[in-house]
Design a protein around this motif. Structure first.
Motif, PDB file in Angstrom:
ATOM      1  N   VAL A  61      64.664  50.016  43.880  1.00  0.00           N
ATOM      2  CA  VAL A  61      63.916  48.899  43.948  1.00  0.00           C
ATOM      3  C   VAL A  61      63.343  47.767  44.342  1.00  0.00           C
ATOM      4  O   VAL A  61      63.098  47.265  44.958  1.00  0.00           O
ATOM      5  CB  VAL A  61      63.421  49.767  42.507  1.00  0.00           C
ATOM      6  CG1 VAL A  61      62.095  48.148  41.532  1.00  0.00           C
ATOM      7  CG2 VAL A  61      63.631  50.861  41.812  1.00  0.00           C
ATOM      8  N   LEU A  62      65.095  47.066  43.521  1.00  0.00           N
ATOM      9  CA  LEU A  62      65.458  46.148  44.371  1.00  0.00           C
ATOM     10  C   LEU A  62      65.365  45.749  46.195  1.00  0.00           C
ATOM     11  O   LEU A  62      64.785  44.611  46.605  1.00  0.00           O
ATOM     12  CB  LEU A  62      66.480  45.619  44.137  1.00  0.00           C
ATOM     13  CG  LEU A  62      66.742  45.530  42.273  1.00  0.00           C
ATOM     14  CD1 LEU A  62      68.288  44.919  42.402  1.00  0.00           C
ATOM     15  CD2 LEU A  62      65.912  44.003  42.688  1.00  0.00           C
ATOM     16  N   SER A  63      65.518  46.987  46.531  1.00  0.00           N
ATOM     17  CA  SER A  63      65.627  47.090  47.757  1.00  0.00           C
ATOM     18  C   SER A  63      64.058  47.239  48.651  1.00  0.00           C
ATOM     19  O   SER A  63      63.945  46.826  49.878  1.00  0.00           O
ATOM     20  CB  SER A  63      66.346  48.357  49.049  1.00  0.00           C
ATOM     21  OG  SER A  63      65.998  49.636  48.171  1.00  0.00           O
ATOM     22  N   MET A  64      63.286  47.507  47.836  1.00  0.00           N
ATOM     23  CA  MET A  64      62.101  47.737  48.308  1.00  0.00           C
ATOM     24  C   MET A  64      60.702  46.785  48.008  1.00  0.00           C
ATOM     25  O   MET A  64      59.904  46.742  50.023  1.00  0.00           O
ATOM     26  CB  MET A  64      60.888  48.691  47.617  1.00  0.00           C
ATOM     27  CG  MET A  64      61.604  50.089  47.817  1.00  0.00           C
ATOM     28  SD  MET A  64      61.296  51.489  46.639  1.00  0.00           S
ATOM     29  CE  MET A  64      59.728  51.414  46.750  1.00  0.00           C
ATOM     30  N   SER A  65      61.614  45.667  47.757  1.00  0.00           N
ATOM     31  CA  SER A  65      60.827  44.645  47.306  1.00  0.00           C
ATOM     32  C   SER A  65      61.879  43.345  47.174  1.00  0.00           C
ATOM     33  O   SER A  65      62.619  43.381  46.499  1.00  0.00           O
ATOM     34  CB  SER A  65      59.637  44.868  46.854  1.00  0.00           C
ATOM     35  OG  SER A  65      59.171  43.379  47.001  1.00  0.00           O
ATOM     36  N   GLU A  66      61.495  41.918  48.389  1.00  0.00           N
ATOM     37  CA  GLU A  66      62.074  41.059  47.804  1.00  0.00           C
ATOM     38  C   GLU A  66      61.905  40.129  47.233  1.00  0.00           C
ATOM     39  O   GLU A  66      62.865  39.107  46.331  1.00  0.00           O
ATOM     40  CB  GLU A  66      62.083  40.038  49.520  1.00  0.00           C
ATOM     41  CG  GLU A  66      61.262  38.991  49.615  1.00  0.00           C
ATOM     42  CD  GLU A  66      61.585  38.966  51.150  1.00  0.00           C
ATOM     43  OE1 GLU A  66      60.602  37.569  50.970  1.00  0.00           O
ATOM     44  OE2 GLU A  66      61.223  39.025  51.769  1.00  0.00           O
ATOM     45  N   ASN A  67      60.699  40.722  46.138  1.00  0.00           N
ATOM     46  CA  ASN A  67      60.030  39.949  45.284  1.00  0.00           C
ATOM     47  C   ASN A  67      60.869  40.654  43.966  1.00  0.00           C
ATOM     48  O   ASN A  67      60.809  40.197  42.879  1.00  0.00           O
ATOM     49  CB  ASN A  67      58.689  39.992  45.090  1.00  0.00           C
ATOM     50  CG  ASN A  67      58.395  38.399  46.430  1.00  0.00           C
ATOM     51  OD1 ASN A  67      59.158  37.758  46.837  1.00  0.00           O
ATOM     52  ND2 ASN A  67      57.548  38.891  46.817  1.00  0.00           N
ATOM     53  N   ALA A  68      61.607  41.651  43.940  1.00  0.00           N
ATOM     54  CA  ALA A  68      61.286  42.180  42.936  1.00  0.00           C
ATOM     55  C   ALA A  68      62.355  42.033  42.032  1.00  0.00           C
ATOM     56  O   ALA A  68      63.642  41.319  42.658  1.00  0.00           O
ATOM     57  CB  ALA A  68      61.631  44.232  43.340  1.00  0.00           C
ATOM     58  N   ARG A  69      62.455  41.902  40.842  1.00  0.00           N
ATOM     59  CA  ARG A  69      63.455  41.337  40.200  1.00  0.00           C
ATOM     60  C   ARG A  69      64.062  42.357  38.931  1.00  0.00           C
ATOM     61  O   ARG A  69      63.241  42.955  38.479  1.00  0.00           O
ATOM     62  CB  ARG A  69      63.291  40.119  39.266  1.00  0.00           C
ATOM     63  CG  ARG A  69      63.092  38.790  40.269  1.00  0.00           C
ATOM     64  CD  ARG A  69      62.912  37.710  39.706  1.00  0.00           C
ATOM     65  NE  ARG A  69      62.355  36.559  41.340  1.00  0.00           N
ATOM     66  CZ  ARG A  69      63.377  35.990  41.764  1.00  0.00           C
ATOM     67  NH1 ARG A  69      64.564  35.944  41.842  1.00  0.00           N
ATOM     68  NH2 ARG A  69      62.631  35.623  42.243  1.00  0.00           N
ATOM     69  N   LEU A  70      64.719  42.492  38.303  1.00  0.00           N
ATOM     70  CA  LEU A  70      65.304  43.405  37.335  1.00  0.00           C
ATOM     71  C   LEU A  70      66.261  42.722  36.278  1.00  0.00           C
ATOM     72  O   LEU A  70      66.765  41.812  36.115  1.00  0.00           O
ATOM     73  CB  LEU A  70      66.220  44.726  37.879  1.00  0.00           C
ATOM     74  CG  LEU A  70      65.315  45.480  38.579  1.00  0.00           C
ATOM     75  CD1 LEU A  70      66.660  46.370  38.962  1.00  0.00           C
ATOM     76  CD2 LEU A  70      64.119  45.589  37.919  1.00  0.00           C
ATOM     77  N   ASP A  71      65.522  42.599  34.699  1.00  0.00           N
ATOM     78  CA  ASP A  71      66.630  42.797  33.885  1.00  0.00           C
ATOM     79  C   ASP A  71      67.674  43.259  33.293  1.00  0.00           C
ATOM     80  O   ASP A  71      66.957  44.322  33.368  1.00  0.00           O
ATOM     81  CB  ASP A  71      65.913  41.605  33.050  1.00  0.00           C
ATOM     82  CG  ASP A  71      66.185  41.238  31.518  1.00  0.00           C
ATOM     83  OD1 ASP A  71      67.390  40.953  31.783  1.00  0.00           O
ATOM     84  OD2 ASP A  71      65.863  40.415  30.629  1.00  0.00           O
ATOM     85  N   VAL A  72      68.511  43.602  33.900  1.00  0.00           N
ATOM     86  CA  VAL A  72      69.699  44.483  33.363  1.00  0.00           C
ATOM     87  C   VAL A  72      69.952  44.206  31.704  1.00  0.00           C
ATOM     88  O   VAL A  72      70.421  45.643  31.516  1.00  0.00           O
ATOM     89  CB  VAL A  72      70.970  44.249  34.354  1.00  0.00           C
ATOM     90  CG1 VAL A  72      71.025  45.175  35.582  1.00  0.00           C
ATOM     91  CG2 VAL A  72      71.407  42.891  33.601  1.00  0.00           C
ATOM     92  N   SER A  73      69.757  43.727  30.885  1.00  0.00           N
ATOM     93  CA  SER A  73      70.144  43.313  29.589  1.00  0.00           C
ATOM     94  C   SER A  73      68.707  43.987  29.126  1.00  0.00           C
ATOM     95  O   SER A  73      69.073  44.527  27.668  1.00  0.00           O
ATOM     96  CB  SER A  73      69.750  41.835  29.086  1.00  0.00           C
ATOM     97  OG  SER A  73      68.674  41.170  28.790  1.00  0.00           O
ATOM     98  N   ARG A  74      67.403  44.910  29.249  1.00  0.00           N
ATOM     99  CA  ARG A  74      66.870  45.579  28.173  1.00  0.00           C
ATOM    100  C   ARG A  74      67.150  46.429  28.293  1.00  0.00           C
ATOM    101  O   ARG A  74      66.871  47.060  27.109  1.00  0.00           O
ATOM    102  CB  ARG A  74      65.587  46.131  29.485  1.00  0.00           C
ATOM    103  CG  ARG A  74      64.512  44.413  29.928  1.00  0.00           C
ATOM    104  CD  ARG A  74      63.274  44.073  30.412  1.00  0.00           C
ATOM    105  NE  ARG A  74      63.141  45.092  29.864  1.00  0.00           N
ATOM    106  CZ  ARG A  74      60.555  44.818  30.080  1.00  0.00           C
ATOM    107  NH1 ARG A  74      60.686  44.051  31.342  1.00  0.00           N
ATOM    108  NH2 ARG A  74      60.754  45.943  29.195  1.00  0.00           N
ATOM    109  N   ILE A  75      67.852  47.735  29.320  1.00  0.00           N
ATOM    110  CA  ILE A  75      68.580  49.051  28.585  1.00  0.00           C
ATOM    111  C   ILE A  75      69.253  48.577  27.427  1.00  0.00           C
ATOM    112  O   ILE A  75      70.048  49.734  26.539  1.00  0.00           O
ATOM    113  CB  ILE A  75      68.633  49.411  29.662  1.00  0.00           C
ATOM    114  CG1 ILE A  75      67.120  49.651  31.296  1.00  0.00           C
ATOM    115  CG2 ILE A  75      69.047  50.897  29.331  1.00  0.00           C
ATOM    116  CD1 ILE A  75      68.236  50.593  31.647  1.00  0.00           C
TER     117      ILE A  75
END
Length: 151
Positions: A61-75
């Motif tokens: 998902v991150l490689s699809m868009s430079e604006n994509a951000r993920l919060d790994v703490s959510r899971i």
């Protein structure tokens, strides 16, 4: 890190989580508590896997868009909530006494240990497991000997 090295590291994280969860589960099974070896094994292993998925499962998902951000703490936060439901199921109110709180707390800390293993925090996970075993064993003996017999 190469794909093979990453895979081996992730497998090690799962194995350490399973081992540490099993150690706590063995102590609980030895004392014939509600949640034993298999339950603690599964909680630690599942928590580690959730952490790994949180950290590495969405890289595409991150490689699809430079604006994509993920919060790994959510899971990880959802694991804590989910374990709360499992722990609540082990608590029983019977004859004006609450039973199962230590089991619920044990599952909760086992999930935390699994999350730490999933994050690659082996030393902290191991020390925490040793502290849990001390708390369940030695502190239980001290409590029975000195606190519960004072009445």
């Amino acid at each position: 890190m190469t794909d093979m090295n990453l895979t081996l590291d992730l497998l090690l994280r799962l194995l350490v989580a399973a081992l540490l969860g099993s150690l706590i589960g063995l102590e609980r099974a030895y004392r014939a508590k509600e949640a034993g070896l298999r339950t603690h094994f599964l909680v630690a292993l599942g928590s580690a896997l959730f952490m790994i998925v949180s950290q590495y499962g969405f890289e595409g998902v991150l490689s699809m868009s430079e604006n994509a951000r993920l919060d790994v703490s959510r899971i990880a936060a959802q694991v804590v909530s989910g374990i709360g439901f499992i722990g609540a199921g082990t608590i029983i109110f019977q004859k004006h006494a609450v039973r199962g709180l230590t089991t619920a707390a044990g599952l909760w800390v086992t999930a935390a240990i699994g999350l730490a293993c999933g994050g690659g925090l082996y030393l902290i996970s191991t020390v925490c497991t040793l502290l849990v075993l001390f708390g369940l064993g030695a502190l239980g003996t001290i409590q029975r000997k000195f606190i519960e017999h004072e009445e």
